[in-house]
Write an enzyme that holds these catalytic residues in place. Sequence first.
Site, PDB file in Angstrom:
ATOM      1  N   ASP A 128       0.835  -1.207   0.000  1.00  0.00           N
ATOM      2  CA  ASP A 128       0.000   0.000   0.000  1.00  0.00           C
ATOM      3  C   ASP A 128       0.863   1.247   0.000  1.00  0.00           C
ATOM      4  O   ASP A 128       0.581   2.213  -0.694  1.00  0.00           O
ATOM      5  CB  ASP A 128      -0.929   0.004   1.221  1.00  0.00           C
ATOM      6  N   ARG A 146       5.493   4.241   6.037  1.00  0.00           N
ATOM      7  CA  ARG A 146       5.113   4.149   7.445  1.00  0.00           C
ATOM      8  C   ARG A 146       5.125   2.695   7.928  1.00  0.00           C
ATOM      9  O   ARG A 146       5.488   1.791   7.161  1.00  0.00           O
ATOM     10  CB  ARG A 146       3.743   4.789   7.648  1.00  0.00           C
ATOM     11  N   ASP A 147       4.698   2.469   9.142  1.00  0.00           N
ATOM     12  CA  ASP A 147       4.773   1.119   9.728  1.00  0.00           C
ATOM     13  C   ASP A 147       3.646   0.252   9.193  1.00  0.00           C
ATOM     14  O   ASP A 147       2.810  -0.244   9.937  1.00  0.00           O
ATOM     15  CB  ASP A 147       4.692   1.215  11.260  1.00  0.00           C
ATOM     16  N   GLU A 148       3.638   0.095   7.872  1.00  0.00           N
ATOM     17  CA  GLU A 148       2.550  -0.657   7.271  1.00  0.00           C
ATOM     18  C   GLU A 148       3.133  -1.531   6.147  1.00  0.00           C
ATOM     19  O   GLU A 148       3.461  -2.656   6.374  1.00  0.00           O
ATOM     20  CB  GLU A 148       1.481   0.309   6.768  1.00  0.00           C
ATOM     21  N   ASP A 158      -5.835  -2.382  -2.796  1.00  0.00           N
ATOM     22  CA  ASP A 158      -5.033  -1.410  -3.533  1.00  0.00           C
ATOM     23  C   ASP A 158      -4.587  -1.966  -4.882  1.00  0.00           C
ATOM     24  O   ASP A 158      -4.682  -1.304  -5.915  1.00  0.00           O
ATOM     25  CB  ASP A 158      -3.808  -0.989  -2.697  1.00  0.00           C
ATOM     26  N   TRP A 198     -11.327  -5.574  -1.726  1.00  0.00           N
ATOM     27  CA  TRP A 198     -10.106  -6.198  -1.230  1.00  0.00           C
ATOM     28  C   TRP A 198     -10.138  -7.690  -1.589  1.00  0.00           C
ATOM     29  O   TRP A 198      -9.229  -8.201  -2.241  1.00  0.00           O
ATOM     30  CB  TRP A 198      -9.954  -5.934   0.279  1.00  0.00           C
ATOM     31  N   GLU A 200      -2.149   8.983  -0.897  1.00  0.00           N
ATOM     32  CA  GLU A 200      -3.195   8.099  -0.377  1.00  0.00           C
ATOM     33  C   GLU A 200      -4.532   8.830  -0.309  1.00  0.00           C
ATOM     34  O   GLU A 200      -5.569   8.293  -0.681  1.00  0.00           O
ATOM     35  CB  GLU A 200      -2.793   7.648   1.024  1.00  0.00           C
ATOM     36  N   HIS A 218       0.973   6.269  -2.348  1.00  0.00           N
ATOM     37  CA  HIS A 218       0.027   5.162  -2.499  1.00  0.00           C
ATOM     38  C   HIS A 218      -0.330   5.090  -3.992  1.00  0.00           C
ATOM     39  O   HIS A 218      -0.543   6.117  -4.609  1.00  0.00           O
ATOM     40  CB  HIS A 218      -1.259   5.489  -1.742  1.00  0.00           C
TER      41      HIS A 218
HETATM   42  C1  BGC Z   1      -3.842   1.156   3.744  1.00  0.00           C
HETATM   43  C2  BGC Z   1      -4.714   1.140   2.529  1.00  0.00           C
HETATM   44  C3  BGC Z   1      -5.576  -0.075   2.690  1.00  0.00           C
HETATM   45  C4  BGC Z   1      -6.475   0.256   3.814  1.00  0.00           C
HETATM   46  C5  BGC Z   1      -7.548  -0.726   4.061  1.00  0.00           C
HETATM   47  C6  BGC Z   1      -4.724   1.434   4.900  1.00  0.00           C
HETATM   48  O1  BGC Z   1      -4.067   1.563   6.088  1.00  0.00           O
HETATM   49  O2  BGC Z   1      -2.787   2.009   3.624  1.00  0.00           O
HETATM   50  O3  BGC Z   1      -4.200   1.473   1.370  1.00  0.00           O
HETATM   51  O4  BGC Z   1      -6.179  -0.551   1.580  1.00  0.00           O
HETATM   52  O5  BGC Z   1      -5.772   0.528   4.997  1.00  0.00           O
HETATM   53  O6  BGC Z   1      -8.569  -0.171   4.591  1.00  0.00           O
END
Ligand code: BGC
Length: 887
Positions: A471, A475-477, A484, A540, A762, A783
Amino acid sequence: MDSGYTAVISAPEVEHFHGDVLGIGDHRPRLSWTYASQPPEGARVTVSVTRRMPGGDPVRQEAEVDAGDNLLLAWPFAPLSSREEAVVTLLLQDCDGRDLGRSLERRFESGLDVTDRIADFVGPSWSEVETDHRHLPLVRTEFGLPSRPKAARLYLSALGVVQAEVNGGRVGSDELTPGWTVYRDRLECWAYDVTDQLNKGANALGFWLGDGWYRGRLGFDGGMANFYGDRIGVFAQLEVEGEDGSITHIYSNSWDRRWKTSMGPIVCSDLYEGETYDARLEEPGWSRPGFDDSAWAPVAEVPYDPSKIENPKLQAVRDQGKSEPVSITRIGGEGGCGSYLLDFGQNRTQRMRLHMHGLRKGAQVSIRHAEVLEQDGTLATRTLRRGQEHDLYTSDGSDAWWEPRFTMHAFRYASIEGWPGELTTDDIDCRIYYSDMERTGWFSSSNEMLDKLHRNVLWSMRSNFVSIPTDCPQRDERMGWTGDIDLFAPTAAYLYDVQGFLSSWLKDVRIEQEKYGTVPFFAPFVPLGVWAKPCAIAIWGDAAVAVPWTLYMAGGDERVLAESWDLVSGWVEEVRGYLSPDGVWDRRPDYPLGQLGDWLDPTAPPDDPTQAVTQKELVASAYFARSVDYASRMAQVLGMEDKCSDYKKLYERIVAGYHARFVDVSGSAVRMTSDTQCAYAISVAFGLFDGNPRLKQGAGDRLAELVRESGGKVATGFAGTPFVLPALSETSHDSEAYSLLLSTDCPSWLYQVRMGATTTWERWDSMRPDGSINPGGMTSFNHYALGSVAQWMHERIGGLKALEPGWRTFEVDPRTGGGLTEGSTSHLTPRGLAESSWKLVDGELHLHLVVPAGSTARVMVGAVTSGVDRKAEDYGPGTHDLLIKRR
Ligand code: BGC
């Protein structure tokens, strides 16, 4: 070699790799090649292979095939064995046997079969602290070779991430090896040619090990450490064929006492947080022979089932070139020590290599990174959350170039503190990273802002194609969010060849689906926060169908459909069970957030992106209908007639329920229960009104009206955004499409460009008009989802769109408007380059068209708006210059 070489026939590509490749998994790899021009009727191709097993003699074989079998030709020889090398060339001849051209050679090699994997995973033997910031180990071994190597391969994998050295030199240029897969079920093993790095006599191997995705802290809401295991280890198998005919095998293990380990200079390294390195802990010569490792500990084995190791389908994350700073500003510091702010002019996934010099022993250089600056000119690090992207280097007093190894950063700006003296560009070598992929799509126009938007889309794609499709990269993701890529896959598949990359990821989606009984929100899945329990949600989950379908349309490879069928049908069958009797998906998913709907709709408040104006059950049903439609087409391609008709009936049921619930045709104009851009856009673009032309046109008209009423402003989130412009064009409303695309007001794509964006954001307003950063805790500037608009730019500005899988037939239908005087796009299709470039001169369109061999271009001529004299004309392979009257 190949004095007879001409550019008439390209070198073959093997499977979905580009160029020469080592360690492939297929024993019967398919071959594809292209022609510079259409071969004459009856032309034939002789495929010649010279194959060789290590230690064996070369064997030459030939097979003759039709020139038209150039796309994914089944391997025409006996299967390759484990480690076998193949060198393939092609000879094109006409029907009388006259040579027309010979290709360059392609070299490839199969990887290790499971029965040949004899190495073990080995790592630290000391007890490590119970934290996720552990001091990282090195592993080494020494061995002798009886003669100079003729060929040597290192097969390398790790629980964690690894970088290998041979005799003091780095092996390969891959990063974050072996990438992220669902390690519980599969782990990739990469192959390297190390022939030139080995010597007769004494040699040494050394390995840096990092936590990576395996045991590093993954994800948001506090994240999760040690998810796959709490011990890291390297798998290394070296196979050397000597010039004297000898074969030497060296493999990592804990029992021959020759593999040793010690703590290295990496004090800790986290993919998101950054790396801490202490050069005082370096032990010079540790990966060379003759090093005294008597103080090192013997390694311990880390158990892992070797049958789960796979040879990769995709290319590795690699160094993609250098990024130059556009400014270096001194912002503070005292005496000889300075603090600097660097601007690289481009947000992207990259890491800095710095020339550390003039530092006394123990002096520290601190490096921070951020995508944007706060209004006061400082680095905006709040949005990074835990992913603080902070590297810390402690000097041993000597001169060295240093770059972190096991972290990854995404930034445009950086600060460097503790720098001795003047910082100049000579001391900075910033390296760009993403997974190696072949570029296949280009776009340009007479509008510089649009071209900039397109470049931003490219950079957000590259930044997020790092081993898996993520995504965001900062960041911490950085998770493989399915929604996406559902939305962005068609754009991605135009810009780059993503067949290998995305089909590798789809394997992980399938593995997780089997484990959790549904398509999880992201794959590989990690139970985090409110997302801890996987649950079926629209868009998703629909990626399970949309991504394989996109790959098939782009590449024409039925195998991706066959491999994905269980994933696809699993999703369709699961959601079928959630539908109401009328076919609408209105059951609330059983986890805290429910359907995400038109996620990040611009009216949603910063702290609740799910609050969209379009009904969630409408969005969910539309997306599911699209999935069922694709699934029925896949069933047809795969020859499953019963499934195909079953899914067609299911589709009709959903569409009937959709019309009954969400569409009001009682008045003179079409109205949907959600009178929004998103509702009309997805209904039209997904073909849900195709059975009723009046309804379809009415929906398009209402969509155009809504766009005009909004003053040409975007009003959609993730779900609607990719489809608004296509739906407008499909219902002859190109001028409204252009008004949305060319708006520079917030929210719009060019608003971001106007605000100085160098990637796609994003949120429409990740940065607000006053230059402040959106206060939402979830705000990224990198994003790719909203960048899916580029697909309309390719299809309707440039004018290229695939109609049949693999671009056998494609449409050329550029829609002029928006004041553009020029538009151009090209795509490297599986059959070769397709191009559509136009210039508008006195209301006439001058179209330059390139059609690759084996393809047909269907050019739409005539006025779009009236639709009256609109007709299709077909053009075969070659170059065509056409003059098309617009009205
Ligand atoms: C992500 C998104 C993702 C979403 C889901 C976010 O934190 O960065 O791109 O699809 O959460 O709800």
